[in-house]
Design a protein around this motif. Structure first.
Motif, PDB file in Angstrom:
ATOM      1  N   ASN A 131      11.130   8.482  11.595  1.00 30.93           N
ATOM      2  CA  ASN A 131      12.206   8.590  10.609  1.00 30.93           C
ATOM      3  C   ASN A 131      12.197  10.020  10.081  1.00 30.93           C
ATOM      4  OD1 ASN A 131      13.728   8.433   8.121  1.00 30.93           O
ATOM      5  ND2 ASN A 131      13.368   6.226   8.093  1.00 30.93           N
ATOM      6  N   LEU A 132      13.340  10.685  10.112  1.00 27.28           N
ATOM      7  CA  LEU A 132      13.374  12.088   9.670  1.00 27.28           C
ATOM      8  C   LEU A 132      13.784  12.258   8.210  1.00 27.28           C
ATOM      9  CD1 LEU A 132      14.828  14.171  12.672  1.00 27.28           C
ATOM     10  CD2 LEU A 132      12.482  14.031  11.865  1.00 27.28           C
ATOM     11  N   VAL A 133      13.897  11.158   7.490  1.00 25.31           N
ATOM     12  CA  VAL A 133      14.316  11.283   6.092  1.00 25.31           C
ATOM     13  C   VAL A 133      13.272  10.692   5.141  1.00 25.31           C
ATOM     14  CG1 VAL A 133      16.162  10.892   4.428  1.00 25.31           C
ATOM     15  CG2 VAL A 133      16.717  11.013   6.858  1.00 25.31           C
ATOM     16  N   CYS A 134      13.037   9.405   5.288  1.00 24.70           N
ATOM     17  CA  CYS A 134      12.307   8.669   4.249  1.00 24.70           C
ATOM     18  C   CYS A 134      10.844   9.070   4.053  1.00 24.70           C
ATOM     19  CB  CYS A 134      12.430   7.178   4.504  1.00 24.70           C
ATOM     20  SG  CYS A 134      14.157   6.698   4.804  1.00 24.70           S
ATOM     21  N   PRO A 135      10.108   9.476   5.098  1.00 21.70           N
ATOM     22  CA  PRO A 135       8.704   9.836   4.841  1.00 21.70           C
ATOM     23  C   PRO A 135       8.546  11.043   3.930  1.00 21.70           C
ATOM     24  CG  PRO A 135       9.040   9.402   7.183  1.00 21.70           C
ATOM     25  CD  PRO A 135      10.409   9.478   6.539  1.00 21.70           C
ATOM     26  N   GLN A 136       9.628  11.813   3.730  1.00 14.98           N
ATOM     27  CA  GLN A 136       9.485  13.086   3.033  1.00 14.98           C
ATOM     28  C   GLN A 136       8.943  12.972   1.609  1.00 14.98           C
ATOM     29  OE1 GLN A 136      13.467  14.283   3.860  1.00 14.98           O
ATOM     30  NE2 GLN A 136      14.365  13.357   2.053  1.00 14.98           N
ATOM     31  N   SER A 137       9.242  11.873   0.927  1.00 14.16           N
ATOM     32  CA  SER A 137       8.849  11.755  -0.487  1.00 14.16           C
ATOM     33  C   SER A 137       7.467  11.133  -0.690  1.00 14.16           C
ATOM     34  CB  SER A 137       9.855  10.903  -1.254  1.00 14.16           C
ATOM     35  OG  SER A 137      11.168  11.136  -0.834  1.00 14.16           O
ATOM     36  N   TRP A 138       6.829  10.689   0.397  1.00 15.92           N
ATOM     37  CA  TRP A 138       5.622   9.887   0.241  1.00 15.92           C
ATOM     38  C   TRP A 138       4.368  10.625   0.669  1.00 15.92           C
ATOM     39  CZ3 TRP A 138       6.557   5.453  -2.373  1.00 15.92           C
ATOM     40  CH2 TRP A 138       7.899   5.069  -2.451  1.00 15.92           C
ATOM     41  N   ASP A 139       3.605  11.080  -0.303  1.00 17.96           N
ATOM     42  CA  ASP A 139       2.319  11.718  -0.059  1.00 17.96           C
ATOM     43  C   ASP A 139       1.321  10.646   0.376  1.00 17.96           C
ATOM     44  OD1 ASP A 139       0.040  13.236  -0.110  1.00 17.96           O
ATOM     45  OD2 ASP A 139       0.080  13.652  -2.267  1.00 17.96           O
ATOM     46  N   LEU A 140       0.605  10.900   1.460  1.00 20.76           N
ATOM     47  CA  LEU A 140      -0.393   9.928   1.941  1.00 20.76           C
ATOM     48  C   LEU A 140      -1.817  10.459   1.763  1.00 20.76           C
ATOM     49  CD1 LEU A 140       1.444   8.828   5.235  1.00 20.76           C
ATOM     50  CD2 LEU A 140       1.623   7.809   2.943  1.00 20.76           C
ATOM     51  N   GLY A 141      -1.949  11.520   0.998  1.00 22.56           N
ATOM     52  CA  GLY A 141      -3.282  12.089   0.771  1.00 22.56           C
ATOM     53  C   GLY A 141      -3.702  13.043   1.880  1.00 22.56           C
ATOM     54  N   GLU A 142      -2.761  13.402   2.754  1.00 23.39           N
ATOM     55  CA  GLU A 142      -3.092  14.244   3.912  1.00 23.39           C
ATOM     56  C   GLU A 142      -3.383  15.692   3.513  1.00 23.39           C
ATOM     57  OE1 GLU A 142      -0.017  12.990   3.311  1.00 23.39           O
ATOM     58  OE2 GLU A 142       1.551  14.447   3.811  1.00 23.39           O
ATOM     59  N   ASP A 143      -4.083  16.399   4.425  1.00 26.05           N
ATOM     60  CA  ASP A 143      -4.290  17.836   4.265  1.00 26.05           C
ATOM     61  C   ASP A 143      -3.118  18.610   4.839  1.00 26.05           C
ATOM     62  OD1 ASP A 143      -7.241  18.137   3.388  1.00 26.05           O
ATOM     63  OD2 ASP A 143      -7.320  16.683   5.024  1.00 26.05           O
ATOM     64  N   LEU A 144      -2.521  18.041   5.884  1.00 27.82           N
ATOM     65  CA  LEU A 144      -1.487  18.762   6.629  1.00 27.82           C
ATOM     66  C   LEU A 144      -0.423  17.776   7.072  1.00 27.82           C
ATOM     67  CD1 LEU A 144      -1.456  21.764   8.141  1.00 27.82           C
ATOM     68  CD2 LEU A 144      -1.683  20.312  10.157  1.00 27.82           C
ATOM     69  N   ARG A 145       0.818  18.201   6.977  1.00 26.33           N
ATOM     70  CA  ARG A 145       1.898  17.357   7.484  1.00 26.33           C
ATOM     71  C   ARG A 145       2.584  18.105   8.625  1.00 26.33           C
ATOM     72  NH1 ARG A 145       6.232  14.568   3.411  1.00 26.33           N
ATOM     73  NH2 ARG A 145       4.280  13.942   2.419  1.00 26.33           N
ATOM     74  N   ILE A 146       2.600  17.518   9.803  1.00 22.99           N
ATOM     75  CA  ILE A 146       3.285  18.177  10.914  1.00 22.99           C
ATOM     76  C   ILE A 146       4.510  17.368  11.332  1.00 22.99           C
ATOM     77  CG2 ILE A 146       1.238  19.384  11.786  1.00 22.99           C
ATOM     78  CD1 ILE A 146       1.045  17.333  14.014  1.00 22.99           C
ATOM     79  N   LEU A 147       5.499  18.100  11.797  1.00 21.11           N
ATOM     80  CA  LEU A 147       6.789  17.524  12.148  1.00 21.11           C
ATOM     81  C   LEU A 147       7.057  17.802  13.614  1.00 21.11           C
ATOM     82  CD1 LEU A 147       9.678  16.519  11.554  1.00 21.11           C
ATOM     83  CD2 LEU A 147      10.169  18.736  10.528  1.00 21.11           C
ATOM     84  N   LEU A 148       7.295  16.762  14.385  1.00 19.36           N
ATOM     85  CA  LEU A 148       7.607  16.931  15.807  1.00 19.36           C
ATOM     86  C   LEU A 148       9.115  16.922  16.027  1.00 19.36           C
ATOM     87  CD1 LEU A 148       4.596  16.306  16.328  1.00 19.36           C
ATOM     88  CD2 LEU A 148       5.310  14.895  18.254  1.00 19.36           C
TER      89      LEU A 148
END
Lengths: 227, 227
Positions: free
Chosen positions: A124-141
């Motif tokens: 999904n290219l929209v909805c995950p944007q607002s949700w922090d999952l505690g990650e160090d890095l967010r990558i987008l394919l």
């Protein structure tokens, strides 16, 4: 007065952010480097992660994964076939992962024995944007098959990501994908954002990406030790 | 007592459904056949619609389109280049179209002179499922490049759609797409659902699809006249 729906949404996001913060502390305590992987459906997240997980394992990195889908355990099975621990999160009708789903999926996970954790988000290219999952890095394919203009069409997601990976580059010729235009479109939305090209099929960019993650893992391990 | 968030969501959906019903009445009054096109980002909706719109125009069908994206007017420009009327809906951070956005986009549209209206939804395989836009038909595009298991992974969307179109079939060989498995997966989720194969590039399935829409348009016109 705020409209009611906005207020409810803000409260839910706030609760998620608090939980994400506690997950981030937990990851830090174990020295686990965490990567949230987002893309549209069918962008090749699972295939690329499987190749990376096999390679990193041979290099001595202990990798695990949790993967979100509305239905089926297909992706967790494909990732578990690498020999690494992989947990499926079934979201039902939900279009993105939230921190509490990740927390639940990790309940039986040995984070102490996990150097690198991939969180494969729902496609999904929209909805995950607002949700922090505690990650160090967010990558987008962005797969070459989706065309060059996707960065311009999904600016908010790019602005929450740390790095763009162009995937399925083996198909770039067949679909006449113009890498320079795609890169320029990323740059327009988010000046300075790093991009890389990969193909899980031909192996293009895989060594480089593995090395990138290995460096982050070592950095995090050394920080965890010194705490 | 219902949880507060659920109650708010239900009220919003109910409001959308009421507006969608009034849009549906309006479309019926003008004899305009309306198709809601959903898929993930980059599935080739715009490319396929452009080819169809050109063909249908030569066949005397008066076609129009509204198209939803978070940002850019690229898709409306591509559709307007066919010579048909095309309006862009910019959704900002919204992951799907809602009936009120369609209503606004149609404010200056001459529905009386439109036999067939395509509503190209925001690329997303989850969120559009709950939002009725007043359409007669909802079609779902699955490109060969996304693999065979997408129907199993997005069952809710399939269950709200009337027809599945496998797109980008010219790339099926390059990505080793197994059409029979993909069809079987659709059938598993939704027994009896019709599927078709298309390629905007080679023209595969385009004549057949145009004929399908033409028949629906004529059916609706005749109903509108007899009302």
């Amino acid at each position: 007065m705020k409209p009611r729906i906005l207020e409810v949404r803000e409260n839910i996001l706030k609760k998620n952010d608090e939980l994400a913060r506690s997950l981030r502390d937990e990851f830090a305590g174990h020295g686990t480097y965490v990567v949230n992987v987002v893309s549209s459906p069918g962008a090749g997240k699972t295939e690329l992660l499987a190749v990376l997980m096999r390679l990193l394992t041979t290099q001595g990195v202990r990798v695990g994964a949790v993967v979100g889908d509305l239905a089926t355990e297909n992706d967790a099975k494909r990732l578990a076939a690498t020999g690494c621990r992989a947990e499926q999160i079934l979201t039902g009708t939900m279009c993105h992962l939230e921190a509490d789903m990740v927390e639940t999926a990790l309940a039986d996970f040995d984070l102490e024995a996990t150097d690198l954790l991939f969180i494969e988000n729902v496609g999904n290219l929209v909805c995950p944007q607002s949700w922090d999952l505690g990650e160090d890095l967010r990558i987008l394919l962005f797969p070459s098959t989706e065309g060059e203009d996707k960065p311009l069409k999904y600016p908010t997601l790019i602005n929450t990501c740390d790095r763009v990976i162009f995937s399925k580059m083996d198909l770039a010729g067949a679909v006449e994908f113009d890498l320079e235009t795609a890169r320029r479109n990323c740059e327009t939305v988010r000046p300075g954002i790093a991009t890389m090209e990969t193909s899980a099929r031909t192996g293009e960019g895989v060594d480089e990406l593995a090395e990138f993650f290995r460096a982050r893992v070592e950095e995090k391990r050394s920080t965890a030790v010194s705490l």
